[in-house]
Design a protein around this motif. Sequence first.
Motif, PDB file in Angstrom:
ATOM      1  N   ARG A  10      19.053  38.535 -14.436  1.00 53.13           N
ATOM      2  CA  ARG A  10      18.716  39.940 -14.156  1.00 53.13           C
ATOM      3  C   ARG A  10      19.166  40.356 -12.765  1.00 53.13           C
ATOM      4  NH1 ARG A  10      13.996  37.191 -12.892  1.00 53.13           N
ATOM      5  NH2 ARG A  10      12.770  37.963 -11.149  1.00 53.13           N
TER       6      ARG A  10
ATOM      7  N   GLN B  53       5.411  39.371 -23.794  1.00 53.90           N
ATOM      8  CA  GLN B  53       6.557  40.170 -24.233  1.00 53.90           C
ATOM      9  C   GLN B  53       6.661  41.462 -23.436  1.00 53.90           C
ATOM     10  OE1 GLN B  53       5.208  40.144 -28.357  1.00 53.90           O
ATOM     11  NE2 GLN B  53       7.137  39.192 -28.982  1.00 53.90           N
TER      12      GLN B  53
ATOM     13  N   THR C 275       7.683  40.593 -19.758  1.00 51.79           N
ATOM     14  CA  THR C 275       9.079  40.160 -19.689  1.00 51.79           C
ATOM     15  C   THR C 275      10.015  41.357 -19.821  1.00 51.79           C
ATOM     16  OG1 THR C 275       8.517  38.001 -20.631  1.00 51.79           O
ATOM     17  CG2 THR C 275      10.829  38.665 -20.699  1.00 51.79           C
TER      18      THR C 275
ATOM     19  N   GLU D  98      17.177  32.631 -19.804  1.00 51.93           N
ATOM     20  CA  GLU D  98      18.547  33.025 -19.447  1.00 51.93           C
ATOM     21  C   GLU D  98      18.601  34.493 -19.029  1.00 51.93           C
ATOM     22  OE1 GLU D  98      23.035  33.075 -21.463  1.00 51.93           O
ATOM     23  OE2 GLU D  98      21.335  32.185 -22.522  1.00 51.93           O
ATOM     24  N   ALA D  99      17.870  35.350 -19.761  1.00 51.52           N
ATOM     25  CA  ALA D  99      17.855  36.776 -19.417  1.00 51.52           C
ATOM     26  C   ALA D  99      17.205  37.002 -18.054  1.00 51.52           C
ATOM     27  CB  ALA D  99      17.120  37.546 -20.498  1.00 51.52           C
TER      28      ALA D  99
ATOM     29  N   SER E 128      13.588  27.860 -28.553  1.00 46.85           N
ATOM     30  CA  SER E 128      14.834  28.639 -28.545  1.00 46.85           C
ATOM     31  C   SER E 128      14.610  30.013 -27.925  1.00 46.85           C
ATOM     32  CB  SER E 128      15.383  28.771 -29.967  1.00 46.85           C
ATOM     33  OG  SER E 128      14.441  29.407 -30.819  1.00 46.85           O
ATOM     34  N   ARG E 129      13.488  30.655 -28.250  1.00 52.14           N
ATOM     35  CA  ARG E 129      13.209  31.972 -27.670  1.00 52.14           C
ATOM     36  C   ARG E 129      12.945  31.856 -26.174  1.00 52.14           C
ATOM     37  NH1 ARG E 129      14.231  37.309 -28.531  1.00 52.14           N
ATOM     38  NH2 ARG E 129      13.924  37.821 -26.336  1.00 52.14           N
ATOM     39  N   TYR E 130      12.286  30.775 -25.783  1.00 54.07           N
ATOM     40  CA  TYR E 130      12.063  30.529 -24.355  1.00 54.07           C
ATOM     41  C   TYR E 130      13.389  30.443 -23.612  1.00 54.07           C
ATOM     42  CZ  TYR E 130      11.170  27.740 -20.158  1.00 54.07           C
ATOM     43  OH  TYR E 130      11.152  27.266 -18.858  1.00 54.07           O
ATOM     44  N   GLU E 131      14.349  29.712 -24.175  1.00 58.22           N
ATOM     45  CA  GLU E 131      15.650  29.575 -23.519  1.00 58.22           C
ATOM     46  C   GLU E 131      16.346  30.930 -23.404  1.00 58.22           C
ATOM     47  OE1 GLU E 131      16.811  27.027 -22.030  1.00 58.22           O
ATOM     48  OE2 GLU E 131      15.306  25.580 -22.666  1.00 58.22           O
ATOM     49  N   GLN E 132      16.226  31.771 -24.429  1.00 55.14           N
ATOM     50  CA  GLN E 132      16.831  33.103 -24.370  1.00 55.14           C
ATOM     51  C   GLN E 132      16.186  33.951 -23.265  1.00 55.14           C
ATOM     52  OE1 GLN E 132      16.844  35.005 -28.260  1.00 55.14           O
ATOM     53  NE2 GLN E 132      17.232  33.044 -29.256  1.00 55.14           N
ATOM     54  N   ASP E 133      14.844  33.926 -23.210  1.00 57.66           N
ATOM     55  CA  ASP E 133      14.147  34.703 -22.185  1.00 57.66           C
ATOM     56  C   ASP E 133      14.473  34.178 -20.792  1.00 57.66           C
ATOM     57  OD1 ASP E 133      13.033  36.278 -24.111  1.00 57.66           O
ATOM     58  OD2 ASP E 133      11.031  35.378 -24.019  1.00 57.66           O
TER      59      ASP E 133
END
Length: 258
Positions: free
Chosen positions: A258, A10, A13, A253-254, A246-251
């Motif tokens: 970047r 975290q 990232t 994508e971010a 789901s959190r992996y996909e969000q990270d």
Amino acid sequence: MSPAGLSLRQRATAAVLSTGQPDPLLAAAKAALAGLPSGSIRAARLATTRMHVLPADDQPPPPPPWHVGEGDTWQIDLRLLPSRQPTGRTLRLGLVDVGATSAGERALVNLMYAGWLGVTGSPAACGDFLRSVALELAVSPWTQALPVVLAGGLADLPAVVGHGRFRYTPTATIPADQALPPDGPAPVMVLMGPATDRQVQVLRRHVAAERLAVVGGLHGRWQVDTDTAILLPVRWAIRPASLSASRYEQDLEALLGR
């Protein structure tokens, strides 16, 4: 000892997604580790102001501000480090965050020492753990020199890292053109899918020769049990690292945006 709070994944990232400013805790820990030979570390515990290192056998203690503490661990008060740290040094360490202790410290395992870090428990919890380790290897400041092979999953992650450091293979095999250098840095394989007996035998030979480190499966001398929440062989009680799909996909994508 103050809790370290966020996982290394975290923190790393968030640092990558920020204006480029390093995370203060990761920067301090990296500076503390920079003077230690990579083979001297088995595992470590990291809090906001201190780091405890479990050294490999027969290693001489490092110089101050490190000191030998309880149980022959090496300890350092991160506040004693110079405020201005040297830049540009790339660590060839395979330290990964495997979870949090009851005191809130982050428990770290050196993959270059462990060789094979096995993961047991329910399939869902094992998948969440391996997903966390894989993304951490992509963004951590002290695994920047390590090639990574993703076997059987996370085929979209190499696009985030770039420069060819991450490779994807659909099975538990090493890509034919993946170098396994005799003098490191050894690649790390994150074993997201099943492996045949023959594939395990090949991987074990490479691990024994210190030409490969593996995370996943049932075959490691070091083990994270996601059900009993124990790190073996040191028997540390931990809350295993976890990253949902789901959190992996969000990270992901971010990081891609970047």
